[in-house]
Design a protein around this motif. Structure first.
Motif, PDB file in Angstrom:
ATOM      1  N   ASP A  75       0.939  -1.342   0.095  1.00 50.61           N
ATOM      2  CA  ASP A  75       0.000   0.062   0.016  1.00 50.61           C
ATOM      3  C   ASP A  75       0.849   1.058  -0.172  1.00 50.61           C
ATOM      4  OD1 ASP A  75      -1.799   1.792   0.164  1.00 50.61           O
ATOM      5  OD2 ASP A  75      -2.999   1.171   2.064  1.00 50.61           O
ATOM      6  N   PRO A  76       0.663   2.270  -0.925  1.00 51.00           N
ATOM      7  CA  PRO A  76       1.565   3.414  -0.955  1.00 51.00           C
ATOM      8  C   PRO A  76       1.337   4.041   0.301  1.00 51.00           C
ATOM      9  CG  PRO A  76       0.275   2.915  -3.217  1.00 51.00           C
ATOM     10  CD  PRO A  76      -0.202   2.027  -2.041  1.00 51.00           C
ATOM     11  N   ILE A  77       0.297   4.322   0.917  1.00 56.66           N
ATOM     12  CA  ILE A  77      -0.033   4.932   1.981  1.00 56.66           C
ATOM     13  C   ILE A  77       0.897   4.516   3.426  1.00 56.66           C
ATOM     14  CG2 ILE A  77      -1.708   5.689   3.733  1.00 56.66           C
ATOM     15  CD1 ILE A  77      -3.802   5.664   1.620  1.00 56.66           C
ATOM     16  N   VAL A  78       0.860   3.063   3.365  1.00 51.26           N
ATOM     17  CA  VAL A  78       1.660   2.453   4.299  1.00 51.26           C
ATOM     18  C   VAL A  78       3.315   2.873   4.076  1.00 51.26           C
ATOM     19  CG1 VAL A  78       2.372   0.407   5.296  1.00 51.26           C
ATOM     20  CG2 VAL A  78       0.153   0.783   4.877  1.00 51.26           C
ATOM     21  N   GLU A  79       3.694   2.762   2.789  1.00 48.38           N
ATOM     22  CA  GLU A  79       4.807   3.272   2.594  1.00 48.38           C
ATOM     23  C   GLU A  79       5.452   4.680   3.040  1.00 48.38           C
ATOM     24  OE1 GLU A  79       5.977   0.756  -1.448  1.00 48.38           O
ATOM     25  OE2 GLU A  79       5.466   2.744  -1.603  1.00 48.38           O
ATOM     26  N   VAL A  80       4.442   5.549   2.933  1.00 45.50           N
ATOM     27  CA  VAL A  80       4.642   7.072   3.044  1.00 45.50           C
ATOM     28  C   VAL A  80       4.677   7.413   4.499  1.00 45.50           C
ATOM     29  CG1 VAL A  80       3.609   9.304   2.885  1.00 45.50           C
ATOM     30  CG2 VAL A  80       3.868   7.879   0.801  1.00 45.50           C
ATOM     31  N   VAL A  81       3.640   6.566   5.172  1.00 45.80           N
ATOM     32  CA  VAL A  81       3.503   6.759   6.661  1.00 45.80           C
ATOM     33  C   VAL A  81       4.877   6.294   7.395  1.00 45.80           C
ATOM     34  CG1 VAL A  81       2.277   6.188   8.802  1.00 45.80           C
ATOM     35  CG2 VAL A  81       1.110   6.702   6.653  1.00 45.80           C
ATOM     36  N   ALA A  82       5.407   4.993   7.016  1.00 45.86           N
ATOM     37  CA  ALA A  82       6.463   4.355   7.677  1.00 45.86           C
ATOM     38  C   ALA A  82       7.784   5.379   7.195  1.00 45.86           C
ATOM     39  CB  ALA A  82       6.700   3.042   7.124  1.00 45.86           C
ATOM     40  N   ALA A  83       7.941   5.636   5.898  1.00 46.07           N
ATOM     41  CA  ALA A  83       9.000   6.590   5.783  1.00 46.07           C
ATOM     42  C   ALA A  83       8.936   7.869   6.466  1.00 46.07           C
ATOM     43  CB  ALA A  83       8.951   6.930   4.058  1.00 46.07           C
ATOM     44  N   LEU A  84       7.838   8.274   6.693  1.00 39.62           N
ATOM     45  CA  LEU A  84       7.734   9.597   7.423  1.00 39.62           C
ATOM     46  C   LEU A  84       8.047   9.458   9.023  1.00 39.62           C
ATOM     47  CD1 LEU A  84       6.665  12.690   7.699  1.00 39.62           C
ATOM     48  CD2 LEU A  84       4.620  11.880   8.086  1.00 39.62           C
ATOM     49  N   LEU A  85       7.641   8.268   9.503  1.00 37.63           N
ATOM     50  CA  LEU A  85       8.101   7.880  10.930  1.00 37.63           C
ATOM     51  C   LEU A  85       9.469   7.747  11.082  1.00 37.63           C
ATOM     52  CD1 LEU A  85       5.162   5.363  11.699  1.00 37.63           C
ATOM     53  CD2 LEU A  85       5.304   8.012  12.586  1.00 37.63           C
ATOM     54  N   GLY A  86      10.205   6.993  10.084  1.00 38.95           N
ATOM     55  CA  GLY A  86      11.567   6.564  10.231  1.00 38.95           C
ATOM     56  C   GLY A  86      12.481   8.129  10.081  1.00 38.95           C
ATOM     57  N   PHE A  87      11.937   9.023   8.946  1.00 37.15           N
ATOM     58  CA  PHE A  87      12.545  10.361   9.075  1.00 37.15           C
ATOM     59  C   PHE A  87      12.606  11.205  10.202  1.00 37.15           C
ATOM     60  CE2 PHE A  87      12.161  14.802   8.075  1.00 37.15           C
ATOM     61  CZ  PHE A  87      13.705  15.102   7.231  1.00 37.15           C
ATOM     62  N   ILE A  88      11.286  11.236  10.959  1.00 36.46           N
ATOM     63  CA  ILE A  88      11.189  11.810  12.202  1.00 36.46           C
ATOM     64  C   ILE A  88      11.991  11.164  13.169  1.00 36.46           C
ATOM     65  CG2 ILE A  88       9.552  12.543  13.930  1.00 36.46           C
ATOM     66  CD1 ILE A  88       7.348  12.538  12.069  1.00 36.46           C
ATOM     67  N   GLY A  89      11.918   9.792  13.336  1.00 36.16           N
ATOM     68  CA  GLY A  89      12.968   9.023  14.103  1.00 36.16           C
ATOM     69  C   GLY A  89      14.337   9.313  14.120  1.00 36.16           C
ATOM     70  N   TRP A  90      14.818   9.528  12.590  1.00 39.82           N
ATOM     71  CA  TRP A  90      16.048   9.605  12.586  1.00 39.82           C
ATOM     72  C   TRP A  90      16.575  11.182  12.883  1.00 39.82           C
ATOM     73  CZ3 TRP A  90      18.166  12.993   8.224  1.00 39.82           C
ATOM     74  CH2 TRP A  90      19.482  12.820   7.967  1.00 39.82           C
ATOM     75  N   VAL A  91      15.706  12.041  12.627  1.00 45.43           N
ATOM     76  CA  VAL A  91      15.893  13.443  13.172  1.00 45.43           C
ATOM     77  C   VAL A  91      16.179  13.851  14.586  1.00 45.43           C
ATOM     78  CG1 VAL A  91      15.033  15.876  13.188  1.00 45.43           C
ATOM     79  CG2 VAL A  91      14.928  14.684  11.078  1.00 45.43           C
ATOM     80  N   MET A  92      15.373  12.778  15.227  1.00 46.91           N
ATOM     81  CA  MET A  92      15.289  13.004  16.644  1.00 46.91           C
ATOM     82  C   MET A  92      16.549  12.232  17.229  1.00 46.91           C
ATOM     83  SD  MET A  92      11.290  12.240  17.742  1.00 46.91           S
ATOM     84  CE  MET A  92      11.453  12.439  19.538  1.00 46.91           C
ATOM     85  N   VAL A  93      17.088  11.275  16.479  1.00 51.85           N
ATOM     86  CA  VAL A  93      18.179  11.054  16.928  1.00 51.85           C
ATOM     87  C   VAL A  93      19.390  11.898  17.005  1.00 51.85           C
ATOM     88  CG1 VAL A  93      20.286   9.232  16.197  1.00 51.85           C
ATOM     89  CG2 VAL A  93      18.041   8.359  16.545  1.00 51.85           C
TER      90      VAL A  93
END
Length: 223
Positions: free
Chosen positions: A2-20
């Motif tokens: 599902d493209p929506i799942v891809e976008v949400v997962a990538a967004l969560l990963g990006f936010i987590g990477w920034v917070m690190v």
């Protein structure tokens, strides 16, 4: 996938990477619990790189740790894990973006793109685990010294840097799990049976029957 799942997962990963990246240089990994009297009020706080103090006038004095080998083992391990977390998050972002269906970098082979996205999910999970182990180990040593009645040094409490690290690790693990489960469900759908199609034997029998009808018609035409 599902493209929506891809976008949400990538967004969560990006936010987590920034917070690190925010948690690693944060000065408030642990703060002192006793500030002193009214005149000489001071607050002590430390992170993985330096120890700082501030007085009642707002002046900050920081001192970097002089030697890596003179540090405690958990501080050295926390440094290594946090740096590894940033590296894993970078790989996770790159691979997940390449494997997304809306990205043309990986071509039109969606099976290959799904596998690339799954690798990105693994990198995100590794990022989250490295972050969680680092901040949890650091927090364990803080609480161990705080509740130890025989500890004569300055007792500290958990600072905001650790909370940022915990949030980062949680987001990264959620992103990786979403990518892996989405890829697994997509592979299961691809393995479903195809709709029923008539066999070649049936086609041949139909062709033979048509030949029989044609031959009968030809014979009747000459009568």
């Amino acid at each position: 996938m599902d493209p929506i799942v891809e976008v949400v997962a990538a967004l969560l990963g990006f936010i987590g990477w920034v917070m690190v990246g925010v948690a690693l240089p944060n000065r408030y990994w642990k703060t002192s619990t006793v500030d002193g009297n009214v005149i000489t009020t001071s607050t002590l706080y430390e992170n993985l790189w330096m120890s700082c103090a501030t007085d009642s006038t707002g002046v900050h004095n920081c001192r970097e740790f002089p030697s890596l080998f003179a540090l405690s083992g958990y501080i050295q391990a926390s440094r290594a894990l946090m740096i590894a977390s940033i590296v894993m998050g970078t790989f996770g972002l790159v691979t997940s973006l390449i494997g997304m269906q809306c990205c043309k970098a990986g071509g039109d082979n969606y099976v290959l793109k799904g596998r690339i996205t799954a690798v990105g999910g693994v990198f995100f999970i590794l990022q989250g685990l490295c972050t969680m182990i680092s901040v949890s180990w650091y927090a364990f040593n803080i609480t161990q010294d705080f509740f130890n009645p025989l500890y004569a040094g300055t007792k500290y409490e958990i600072g905001e840097g650790l909370y940022i690290g915990w949030c980062s690790g949680t987001l990264a693990i959620c992103a990786g799990v979403c990518l892996l489960f989405a890829c697994k469900s997509n592979s299961d759908d691809n393995k479903s049976a195809y709709p029923y199609q008539p066999s070649r034997g049936t086609i041949y029998s139909g062709a033979a029957s048509r030949r029989d009808v044609a031959s009968t018609y030809d014979k009747n035409a000459y009568v």
